[in-house]
Design an enzyme around this catalytic site. Sequence first.
Site, PDB file in Angstrom:
ATOM      1  N   HIS A  47       0.856  -1.189   0.000  1.00 39.75           N
ATOM      2  CA  HIS A  47       0.000   0.000   0.000  1.00 39.75           C
ATOM      3  C   HIS A  47       0.884   1.228   0.000  1.00 39.75           C
ATOM      4  O   HIS A  47       2.084   1.148   0.280  1.00 39.75           O
ATOM      5  CB  HIS A  47      -0.953   0.020   1.199  1.00 39.75           C
ATOM      6  CG  HIS A  47      -0.246   0.012   2.539  1.00 39.75           C
ATOM      7  ND1 HIS A  47       0.371   1.126   3.067  1.00 39.75           N
ATOM      8  CD2 HIS A  47      -0.052  -0.985   3.444  1.00 39.75           C
ATOM      9  CE1 HIS A  47       0.895   0.833   4.237  1.00 39.75           C
ATOM     10  NE2 HIS A  47       0.663  -0.453   4.483  1.00 39.75           N
TER      11      HIS A  47
ATOM     12  N   ASP B  82      -2.817 -20.348  11.167  1.00 40.03           N
ATOM     13  CA  ASP B  82      -1.624 -20.960  11.730  1.00 40.03           C
ATOM     14  C   ASP B  82      -1.537 -20.713  13.241  1.00 40.03           C
ATOM     15  O   ASP B  82      -1.493 -19.574  13.698  1.00 40.03           O
ATOM     16  CB  ASP B  82      -0.384 -20.396  11.027  1.00 40.03           C
ATOM     17  CG  ASP B  82       0.851 -21.226  11.265  1.00 40.03           C
ATOM     18  OD1 ASP B  82       1.397 -21.146  12.369  1.00 40.03           O
ATOM     19  OD2 ASP B  82       1.255 -21.962  10.342  1.00 40.03           O
TER      20      ASP B  82
ATOM     21  N   SER C  38       2.750  -5.385   6.867  1.00 34.40           N
ATOM     22  CA  SER C  38       2.260  -4.945   5.561  1.00 34.40           C
ATOM     23  C   SER C  38       3.309  -5.212   4.493  1.00 34.40           C
ATOM     24  O   SER C  38       4.445  -4.767   4.610  1.00 34.40           O
ATOM     25  CB  SER C  38       1.938  -3.448   5.577  1.00 34.40           C
ATOM     26  OG  SER C  38       0.870  -3.183   6.435  1.00 34.40           O
TER      27      SER C  38
END
Length: 361
Positions: free
Chosen positions: A183, A310, A325
């Site tokens: 992003h 997980d 991110s």
Amino acid sequence: MESYKKLLKWLLATNIMFIFAVAGMGYGNELKEKRIQEVSNNFASNKKDNKYNAERKVIPVGKTVGIYVNTNGILVIDTGEVTDLNGNTVTPAKNKLMPGDYIKALNNETIHTKKQLINLITNCGGETLVFDVLRGNDETEVKIEPVESGLNTYKVGIWVRDDLQGLGTVTYVEGNDFGALGHSINDTDTGTLLKVSGGEIYEADIFGVEKGKVGKPGIIEGMIAYQTENVVGNIEGNRVYGIYGQITDNFQDSLNTEKAVPVASIDEVKKGAACIQSYVSGKKAQYDIEIVNIHKNENGDKEMEILVKDKELLTLTGGIVQGMSGSPIIQNGKLVGAVTHVFVDDPKRGYGIFIENMMNN
């Protein structure tokens, strides 16, 4: 154990290293300009056509790095009040300079740093100040009458920024090119995409993770030393789908044993089992997730919804945390996307983007 951890953090903070929890802290720009020049020859010069194709292979990385960017001009965050010599409160810049403006020059002198801008205003002698400003895509001229706030000291009442920094993850490397974050870097105050003139990525030492909770995203606790030998890449662009640039030869050498994988097209991404690759534990690992929803027309940074399955990652982080991110998403042996956001009300869930869009961007 808790007191030992606090002591460790205090000792780290007193060194030349800075602990990153939020973006927005700065350091000497003059030193950085010299450092950038010193390391510039360490970057390979070859370029690639970044257009997606079905035969393309890249190395998924998932390594957490420190990110530092310089703004393309001096970013105006907001305007404020100034008290003059008579004790009057005035707002000389209000409705003239706007949040999100980029100051490119003052009285025909090109501005490179916040320190330079402040010095010119402080020592202007009361003369009218003419700012050359980039507002959106348009250049405009703004005139402001400075206010004498002390003897031969002037102010105009603006809050500005010339850099931004924090932690993020390198998604992929192709040759000497990298893509990271998944992003754009947005200014923390204005919320707008930051116009950058360049920057670097640095090695980061991860020493802890604050687990995510409902209503409070977790965060990676890391340490970055701003030294030449810790630069692992230079940043050339900040765009909707991430930051892009070139890695150093040393960083490329560290990936020599890594296997390149095919790049998936958007149509190849399916709901179902997948994994994310991350160094959040301090070493490379792949963690099981499920792609639970796909938004092919989103055209932004929330094109797929993911659920962390997980148990090891859930125990370590609680799910997706800030600093992850850019973590690559792998499905059926192909790189399909990158993690971008976490659900604030459920840290086990997050968003991702398609790798095809990230690489075409």
